[in-house]
Design a protein around this motif. Structure first.
Motif, mmCIF file in Angstrom:
data_model
loop_
_atom_site.group_PDB
_atom_site.id
_atom_site.type_symbol
_atom_site.label_atom_id
_atom_site.label_comp_id
_atom_site.label_asym_id
_atom_site.label_seq_id
_atom_site.Cartn_x
_atom_site.Cartn_y
_atom_site.Cartn_z
ATOM 1 N N ALA B 41 0.833 -1.208 0.000
ATOM 2 C CA ALA B 41 0.000 0.000 0.000
ATOM 3 C C ALA B 41 0.864 1.254 0.000
ATOM 4 C CB ALA B 41 -0.928 -0.004 1.215
ATOM 5 N N GLN B 42 1.978 1.188 0.706
ATOM 6 C CA GLN B 42 2.851 2.365 0.741
ATOM 7 C C GLN B 42 3.464 2.625 -0.627
ATOM 8 O OE1 GLN B 42 5.243 1.198 4.221
ATOM 9 N NE2 GLN B 42 4.469 3.031 5.236
ATOM 10 N N GLY B 44 1.669 2.390 -3.173
ATOM 11 C CA GLY B 44 0.555 2.929 -3.957
ATOM 12 C C GLY B 44 -0.419 1.895 -4.469
ATOM 13 N N ASP B 45 -0.323 0.660 -3.981
ATOM 14 C CA ASP B 45 -1.217 -0.389 -4.462
ATOM 15 C C ASP B 45 -2.579 -0.283 -3.767
ATOM 16 O OD1 ASP B 45 -2.592 -2.643 -5.106
ATOM 17 O OD2 ASP B 45 -1.046 -4.072 -4.482
ATOM 18 N N PRO B 46 -3.618 0.132 -4.489
ATOM 19 C CA PRO B 46 -4.920 0.316 -3.847
ATOM 20 C C PRO B 46 -5.518 -0.997 -3.338
ATOM 21 C CG PRO B 46 -5.099 0.603 -6.219
ATOM 22 C CD PRO B 46 -3.644 0.463 -5.921
ATOM 23 N N PHE B 49 -4.181 -1.625 0.028
ATOM 24 C CA PHE B 49 -4.857 -0.742 0.981
ATOM 25 C C PHE B 49 -6.256 -1.269 1.293
ATOM 26 C CE2 PHE B 49 -5.246 3.163 3.240
ATOM 27 C CZ PHE B 49 -6.585 3.491 3.172
ATOM 28 N N ARG B 50 -6.904 -1.797 0.286
ATOM 29 C CA ARG B 50 -8.234 -2.352 0.482
ATOM 30 C C ARG B 50 -8.173 -3.538 1.451
ATOM 31 N NH1 ARG B 50 -12.680 -1.985 -2.786
ATOM 32 N NH2 ARG B 50 -11.459 -1.170 -4.511
ATOM 33 N N ALA B 84 -5.125 7.308 4.917
ATOM 34 C CA ALA B 84 -4.836 7.358 3.480
ATOM 35 C C ALA B 84 -3.819 8.446 3.175
ATOM 36 C CB ALA B 84 -6.128 7.611 2.706
ATOM 37 N N LEU B 87 -0.137 7.511 5.132
ATOM 38 C CA LEU B 87 0.374 6.136 5.151
ATOM 39 C C LEU B 87 1.857 6.062 4.805
ATOM 40 C CD1 LEU B 87 -0.191 3.137 5.466
ATOM 41 C CD2 LEU B 87 -0.833 3.042 3.066
ATOM 42 N N GLN B 88 2.276 6.933 3.893
ATOM 43 C CA GLN B 88 3.671 6.845 3.475
ATOM 44 C C GLN B 88 4.637 7.229 4.584
ATOM 45 O OE1 GLN B 88 3.684 8.991 -0.284
ATOM 46 N NE2 GLN B 88 3.881 7.010 -1.293
#
Lengths: 489, 231
Positions: B41-42, B44-46, B49-50, B84, B87-88
């Motif tokens: 997710a960090q 950028g993979d949605p 994150f889901r 959101a 997160l990074q």
């Protein structure tokens, strides 16, 4: 009161109960079951905000470089708003209709999924169809109706709860509702949590104003702070009227930054979406460097479309604002028809200013690109001094092509308009073949007028092959020295 | 007098501090490898994150229910917006992620209570549900339905706030004592003590409910202080 005592829970057993590793008999059965129930796997009703959260995530990860440092918090209300437009767009890819947008009331209200569904369909459902009329019709309208639908529902609830708001069917009523102090209270309902999740409570009114295309727009000072991909996606989503309103209310420096941030395709889409008046206002408010950068970024097709859609005053101002190198690039990238349309739209003064500011190669390319009618119109529009300056700037080849392209009438007008010095320079610049063609194309009276005004020094430079083709009526008016040269030759 | 239940006071120091084993009491069936989801997710993979959301959000909602009652959904939404966004900047694995999200959610809940200047609307525990629950036979207990989960969480929420939070953070959010301590701004030992007390109180109440179902018990959370503690 019960006299029984709960069985002692020792530390080890308690720890096992707390971390879920307790086997049978580790603690009282009832307690074990309660803890297991509390830690049961999640239910779908508890994940109602999933799409909104993922959309928020995606919006923040559209431009990780730009947002990771300085731009993590986008400060202006509009910036937040516009980001949410992107959210809404991202959301549209995942959700179906207003139902997915509305949150369930979750596990703690005692209301089951059936109740939630009914609540949503009665509130967001009916209004979704009429929403977002100005948006692109490319994708499912029901999806786009979700957030605007919630906004309308919100407004109507404010209306029913407050005496000062009447008729949310009208724009005025909607605005009153969104401005009402009752709004925050109405937002307490979990039905509106998607709106809050998207923009935060304080921005809901502005967000709804934008979604519902109401005139009341927030201050767009922060527009330029948006990362380029967000900005592009945002501006490209706005209906023409709103886009025009947003861009024309951005201060000049910010506007330049906004437009120069956009990549060519986004810029093209934005500028070609704007109505002519808005486009004109946007472009003429840009400082020279920004304008130049914007126009030179556009591909030829869009550039033509943009320039030819501008009304004459706007076009004049735009072209006279662009500094010479940019102007040259702009005009030389236009196709012949577009160039012709642009130059023939300009009034004489502007046309002169534009053409005389071009460096020789650019000028030559521009004039030789023009089709004969356009070139004729341009040359006959120019006042004598400008015409002279332009023709004497052209290199021989360009001058030759220009003068041999225009019909005799235009040629006569051009050459007889030129002051002596300019005429001399033009005629002595032309290579002999073109000079001959030009002079023989002129009717005798005009030719006579031209040659009799030229000083002997210039006439003597004319090649005898040209002079010998002149009609005797013209020759007879030439000075003796020139005639003598011709006789000798 | 549930607070009079004897409790070994030395528990604050007697238990090993290194209780680093983080638990996941309700692993979601079919959820692929949450361990890598944070890093994905960090990047950028949605979908990553889901996955994080799907596993964390139900835990969060149940925890927030004890803090803000019916407004849990709203507060969770605010928390996820912040997650959101930030997160990074987060460093850690999935266990750390749950703790981080719980911390954010708790702060948002306290802001929410302060903003609304009101007590959380909590529903008294419906005792019938509890007796039904506790009377369930083993087969039915294996298929605990949505209502019983709600009832169980509401029952825990009636504990004194520090006990309720400690139990929920450990049992529902799946944090170890140290992580729960960081969320609450307390030492791990204090969290353990509070959680143990909470368990004993629950056990006692359940036993009483089984014997003599009392009328609706006033919510322990109604005594919750309005100020944001230990900020």
């Amino acid at each position: 009161m019960s006299t029984s005592h709960p069985r002692r829970i020792h530390r080890k057993a308690a720890e096992q109960l707390l971390d879920g590793s307790a086997g049978p008999g580790a603690g009282p059965d009832q307690l074990t079951r309660v803890l297991a129930a509390a830690a049961a796997p999640g239910r779908e009703s508890e994940r109602a905000g999933e799409q909104m959260a993922v959309a928020a995530f995606q919006a923040h990860h559209l431009a990780p470089v730009a947002t990771s440092r300085r731009g993590q918090m986008i400060k202006s209300p509009l910036a937040k708003l516009l980001t949410t437009k992107v959210l809404a767009t991202a959301l549209a890819a995942f959700t179906t209709g207003g139902v997915a947008l509305a949150a369930s009331t979750g596990a703690f209200t005692g209301s089951g999924p059936a109740h939630v569904g009914a609540d949503v369909s009665s509130s967001a459902g009916p209004v979704s169809a009429g929403a977002q009329a100005g948006a692109s019709a490319s994708s499912a309208p029901a999806v786009r109706g979700g957030a605007p639908g919630l906004c309308r529902t919100l407004a109507s609830r404010v209306e029913s709860a407050s005496a000062g708001v009447n008729g949310t069917a009208s724009q005025v009523g909607l605005e009153q509702a969104l401005a009402s102090p009752m709004l925050t209270q109405m937002l307490g309902s979990s039905v509106f949590s998607p709106l809050i999740a998207t923009v935060g409570t304080t921005n809901v009114a502005d967000y709804c104003a934008l979604l519902l295309d109401l005139p009341r727009l927030p201050q767009p000072d922060g527009l330029a702070q948006l990362p380029a991909p967000v900005l592009t996606a945002t501006l490209a989503q706005l209906p023409a009227g709103t886009l025009s309103q947003v861009l024309t209310s951005v201060p000049a420096s910010g506007l330049a930054q906004v437009l120069t941030t956009l990549p060519a395709p986004g810029l093209s889409q934005v500028l070609t979406t704007l109505p002519a008046s808005g486009l004109s206002q946007v472009l003429i408010s840009l400082p020279a460097s920004g304008l130049s950068q914007v126009l030179t970024t556009l591909p030829a097709g869009t550039l033509t479309q943009v320039l030819t859609s501008l009304p004459a005053p706007g076009l004049s101002q735009v072209l006279t604002t662009v500094p010479a190198p940019g102007l040259s690039q702009v005009l030389t990238s236009l196709p012949a028809s577009g160039l012709s349309q642009v130059l023939t739209t300009l009034p004489a003064g502007t046309l002169t200013q534009v053409l005389t500011s071009l460096p020789a190669p650019g000028l030559s390319q521009v004039l030789t690109t023009l089709p004969a009618p356009g070139l004729s119109q341009v040359l006959t529009t120019l006042p004598a001094p400008g015409l002279s300056q332009i023709l004497t700037t052209l290199p021989a080849s360009g001058l030759s092509q220009v003068l041999t392209t225009v019909p005799a009438g235009t040629l006569t007008h051009v050459l007889t308009s030129l002051p002596t010095s300019g005429l001399s320079q033009v005629l002595t610049t032309l290579p002999s073949s073109s000079l001959s063609k030009v002079l023989t194309a002129l009717p005798a009276p005009a030719l006579s007028q031209i040659l009799t005004h030229l000083p002997s020094s210039v006439l003597s430079q004319l090649p005898s092959s040209v002079l010998s083709q002149l009609p005797s009526s013209v020759l007879s008016q030439l000075p003796h020295s020139v005639l003598a040269q011709l006789t000798v030759g | 007098m549930p607070h009079d239940v004897p409790m070994d006071r030395s528990v604050d120091t007697a238990l090993p501090i290194g209780d680093a084993k983080t638990v996941n009491p309700s692993p979601q069936p079919g959820v692929p490898d949450l361990a890598s989801a944070v890093a994905d997710a960090q990047r950028g993979d949605p979908e990553a994150f889901r996955r994080l959301y799907r596993d964390t959000q139900p835990r969060l909602l149940r925890y927030l229910g004890a803090l803000v009652g019916d407004d849990a959904e709203d507060v969770a939404s605010e928390a996820w917006l912040q997650v959101a966004r930030d997160l990074q900047a987060f460093h850690g694995d999935y266990d750390g992620f749950r703790g981080w999200v719980a911390t954010i959610a708790r702060h948002r809940a306290i802001d929410h209570l302060r903003r609304h200047s009101r007590r959380p609307p909590t529903t008294p525990v419906p005792v019938e549900e509890l007796t039904d629950l506790t009377a369930t036979d083993d087969t039915a207990a294996c298929a605990l339905d949505a209502v019983s989960t709600d009832a169980a969480v509401r029952l825990i929420a009636t504990l004194p706030p520090d006990q309720a939070e400690a139990v929920l953070l450990r049992v529902v959010v799946g944090l170890d004592a140290e992580s729960a301590g960081r969320v609450l701004g307390k030492r791990a030992g204090a969290v353990r003590t509070a959680a143990y007390r909470g368990l004993r109180t629950l056990a006692k109440r359940l036993e009483q409910a089984g014997d003599h179902p009392p009328p609706g018990r006033p919510s322990a959370l109604s005594h919750r202080p309005q100020r944001r503690p230990r900020e």
